[in-house]
Scaffold this active site. Structure first.
Site, mmCIF file in Angstrom:
data_model
loop_
_atom_site.group_PDB
_atom_site.id
_atom_site.type_symbol
_atom_site.label_atom_id
_atom_site.label_comp_id
_atom_site.label_asym_id
_atom_site.label_seq_id
_atom_site.Cartn_x
_atom_site.Cartn_y
_atom_site.Cartn_z
ATOM 1 C CG HIS A 149 -5.502 -7.075 0.302
ATOM 2 N ND1 HIS A 149 -4.330 -6.370 -0.262
ATOM 3 C CD2 HIS A 149 -5.866 -6.170 1.144
ATOM 4 C CE1 HIS A 149 -3.875 -5.233 0.469
ATOM 5 N NE2 HIS A 149 -5.049 -4.970 0.886
ATOM 6 C CG ASP A 188 -6.971 -0.064 -0.048
ATOM 7 O OD1 ASP A 188 -8.165 -0.087 0.648
ATOM 8 O OD2 ASP A 188 -5.986 -0.357 0.642
ATOM 9 C CG HIS A 190 -3.404 -1.590 2.342
ATOM 10 N ND1 HIS A 190 -4.376 -1.261 3.080
ATOM 11 C CD2 HIS A 190 -2.366 -1.752 3.502
ATOM 12 C CE1 HIS A 190 -4.332 -1.344 4.309
ATOM 13 N NE2 HIS A 190 -3.123 -1.415 4.762
ATOM 14 C CG ASP A 281 -7.108 2.069 3.038
ATOM 15 O OD1 ASP A 281 -6.984 2.523 2.088
ATOM 16 O OD2 ASP A 281 -6.927 0.724 3.653
HETATM 17 N N1 Q9C Z 1 -0.820 -7.665 11.589
HETATM 18 C C1 Q9C Z 1 -7.838 -3.555 3.000
HETATM 19 O O1 Q9C Z 1 -7.602 -2.236 3.304
HETATM 20 N N2 Q9C Z 1 -3.003 -5.640 8.044
HETATM 21 N N3 Q9C Z 1 -6.948 -4.637 3.574
HETATM 22 C C2 Q9C Z 1 -2.694 -6.803 8.951
HETATM 23 C C3 Q9C Z 1 -1.211 -7.845 10.514
HETATM 24 C C4 Q9C Z 1 -4.092 -5.943 7.212
HETATM 25 C C5 Q9C Z 1 -6.072 -4.046 4.671
HETATM 26 C C6 Q9C Z 1 -1.652 -6.541 9.859
HETATM 27 C C7 Q9C Z 1 -4.469 -4.451 6.476
HETATM 28 C C8 Q9C Z 1 -5.497 -5.255 5.435
HETATM 29 C C9 Q9C Z 1 -8.867 -3.724 2.147
HETATM 30 ZN ZN ZN Z 2 -6.430 -0.996 2.260
#
Ligand code: Q9C
Ligand code: ZN
Length: 654
Positions: A149, A188, A190, A281
């Site tokens: 990210h 991943d 995301h 994930d």
């Molecule tokens: N309320 C990776 O899996 N979630 N990053 C944020 C905000 C962030 C995931 C929720 C998820 C980041 C590397």
């Molecule tokens: Zn992720």
């Protein structure tokens, strides 16, 4: 059961040299304020312990971690960003650390962050160089913080440095390595937004990401992860996104994407090396991902990639937040890297219907660049699909918690609220149950006027709630009602209620306010309402689409008793929908003996809008357009008058 034959890199009978890198100094980065933060030190510790107890480390080449040199980081990140990550852990930053972190999206810092970030990037560089040179056949970097990210000039989503981008750029810049074409596979759950941006125009890097997208509502919640994002200039066609429409995706969904998108394109691209942004994930039981990939699934995905670049594969950890799933999945992968044997296992047979839809959309989008994708998939193939496990409806409004703070759906983890599906093949009421057909048939005989004052005044928009589908300006399709018969009658009314706009954005229309009607009447006000005569059964389906909800529909949300109640008391706030914005059903009298119902916020919500606790916000252009279309199409106002009406409601103080 499936046996995947061994046809990966031939090492001529010698054992594969698989690099492993891990260093407990990367555990020194953790969240001081919340030790349960999912991106926690135990992630890599648990993986390492798992590999040790399986005696894997003895069969691998274990390397020691190294800090990345700034020179290589600077090839993808700005100086400003490097200075931030370098200095954030120093004493003089201590008092500011928390405030600085809060400026970014999903980022924490502590005194161990800098070192961990440098070790994560440096460790990946270390193994990547060795694989490129042929000193290792493949490698797995067990590192954190993750990287995909992180953007050119900012950390994001638990990521400080973009480890994969740094390693990729290193390979491309070191010409003597002879690496000109790099395939990055980001599995991943995301979207790998940072990596995508860094190689957007670069045809030397084929970036492939498969991720939950849900029409731009799943983290990182933007259009960047859409399938139409294919790269630009010389890089056009070298960026491939496979955006899931829903959660629950499992082995069959991922493998279908492998077989019908990734593998055919990779064959054509013919990479010199493969780097996997290996987040886990999407694994079964992950608290953030809501998907269902098994360790076997990951091992097949990996095995299929070992056909390329003579097996030169570098894997690096990204996300993955269920410690057991994470460790088991990594173990399964390292075993694939080590073994020459076929892998044996089984997983569910079919992908979701939505998976085929997404695969087809991706193939169409990219067929210009990858002719192999031009062929249509056999009907036979795409007709086979699995059903979504439970029915959840799509909602216009966001969910909020009791503090009125919007909850990012992902925070609810793997709960039903998390999974929204836009299928036309409707499964309201779950798998199949007679129980819900009983209330449905009872409520299908009672008619109500559903009085609308927002975008539902536009008939075609409202029909999306009945028939399913999507109109201009809407970001994603609706499911519709189980009973798809259109309203029996439509009529308009002007009522003495205040129309106003609040909230910052809606899932359906994007940024900008949603319309609300004050539940109390006041002769000073005038609001236009379009009334649709529908059944009480349909009204329940509409209520649920307006208020995202995890209810199973085995019983109605608003039944005949509730109807009697509001005739007496005027309104009812539906407990089960309490997190929705339109949970208050208001009775507005009768028309031809049929009760008029609307849905809006409660009086106490209005107070919160007045006090500023909830944001008031002018409607977005798209959303305002929908209202104008309704008022004009319903012959209530001219276009100019409709715009003035909305303008006034948006600007007059509450
Ligand atoms: N309320 C990776 O899996 N979630 N990053 C944020 C905000 C962030 C995931 C929720 C998820 C980041 C590397
Ligand atoms: Zn992720």
């Amino acid at each position: 059961m499936e046996i995947l034959p061994e046809k990966a890199a031939d090492t001529g009978g010698r054992r594969r040299r698989v690099g492993l890198i891990y260093d407990e100094r990367m555990c020194k980065h953790f969240c001081l304020e919340d030790e349960t933060h999912p991106e926690m030190p135990d992630r890599i510790l648990t993986i390492w312990e798992k590999l040790q107890s399986a005696l894997i480390h003895q069969r691998c080449v274990v390397l020691s971690a190294k800090e990345a040199e700034d020179e290589y980081i600077a090839a993808v990140h700005t100086r400003k960003h490097i200075d931030l990550i370098k200095n954030i852990s120093s004493r003089k930053f201590e008092s500011r650390r928390k405030k600085v972190a809060a400026k970014f999206n999903s980022i924490y810092f502590n005194e161990g962050s800098s070192e961990a970030a440098y070790l994560a990037a440096g460790s990946l560089l270390e193994v990547t160089e060795k694989v490129a040179k042929g000193e290792l056949d493949s490698a797995f970097a067990i590192v954190r913080p993750p990287g995909h990210h992180a953007e050119v000039d900012k950390p994001m989503g638990f990521c400080l440095y973009n480890n994969v981008a740094i390693a990729t750029k290193f390979l491309l810049d070191k010409h003597e390595l002879g690496i000109n074409k790099i395939l990055i596979v980001d599995w991943d759950v995301h979207h790998g937004n940072g990596t995508q941006k860094m190689f957007w125009k670069d045809p030397g890097v084929l970036f492939f990401s498969v991720h939950r997208h849900e029409f731009g509502t799943f983290y990182p919640a933007s259009d960047d992860g859409s399938h139409i994002m294919i790269g630009e200039g010389p890089g056009a066609g070298y960026n491939i996104n496979v955006p899931w429409e829903n959660g629950w995706c499992g082995d069959a969904d991922y493998l279908a994407v492998w077989d019908h998108v990734l593998i055919p394109v990779a064959k054509e691209f013919c990479p010199d090396i493969v780097i996997i942004s290996a987040g886990f994930d999407a694994a079964v039981n992950d608290p953030l991902g809501g998907c269902r990939v098994t360790p076997y699934g990951y091992s097949v995905m990996l095995k299929k990639l070992m056909e390329f670049a003579q097996g030169k594969i570098v894997m690096t950890l990204e996300g993955g937040y269920n410690l057991d799933s994470l460790a088991n999945s990594v173990l399964a992968c390292v075993e694939v890297l080590l073994e020459d044997d076929p892998i044996i296992g089984s997983s569910e047979a079919y992908p979701f219907e939505s998976t085929w839809r997404v695969i087809q959309a991706v193939r169409e989008e990219l067929s210009m660049f990858w002719p192999i994708l031009k062929d249509e998939l056999p009907k036979e193939l795409i007709s086979r699909s699995k059903e979504l496990p439970i029915q959840i409806l799509i909602s216009d409004s966001d969910v909020e918690n009791d503090n009125g703070v919007p909850v990012v759906l992902e925070d609810l983890g793997n709960t039903v609220e998390d999974v929204l599906q836009p299928f036309s093949g409707l499964r309201i009421g779950g798998v199949s149950n007679e129980v819900n057909t009983i209330w449905r048939s009872a409520l299908s005989k009672t008619y109500v006027w559903y009085a609308t004052y927002g975008s539902n005044m536009w008939e075609s928009r409202f029909l999306c709630y009945i028939e399913g589908g999507q109109v201009e300006g809407m970001r994603r399709p609706c499911t519709g009602s189980l009973d798809k018969s259109v309203p029996k009658e439509i009529l308009w009314k002007v009522v003495p209620h205040r129309l106003f706009f609040g909230r910052d954005q809606t899932k359906t229309w994007g940024p900008g306010g949603a319309a609300f009607l004050s539940p109390e009447s006041n002769c000073q006000h005038k609001a236009y309402m379009c009334l649709y005569r529908i059944t009480l059964e349909q009204f329940n389906d509409v209520l649920l689409q307006e208020n995202v909800s995890g209810c199973d529909m085995s019983s109605p949300v608003f039944d005949l008793t509730d109807l009697e109640f509001i005739k007496e008391k005027n309104c009812i706030s539906l407990e089960i929908l309490k997190n929705g914005w339109y949970h208050n059903v208001v009775y507005m009298g009768n028309e031809n003996g049929i009760p008029i119902l609307t849905m809006t916020c409660t009086l106490s919500d209005v107070e919160n809008f007045k006090s500023g606790k909830f944001p008031v916000c002018a409607p977005a252009k798209e959303y305002a357009n929908a209202l104008v279309r309704g008022l004009v199409g319903g012959k209530q106002l001219s276009e100019e008058a409709a715009m003035a009406y909305i303008q006034e409601a948006a600007t007059k103080p509450l």
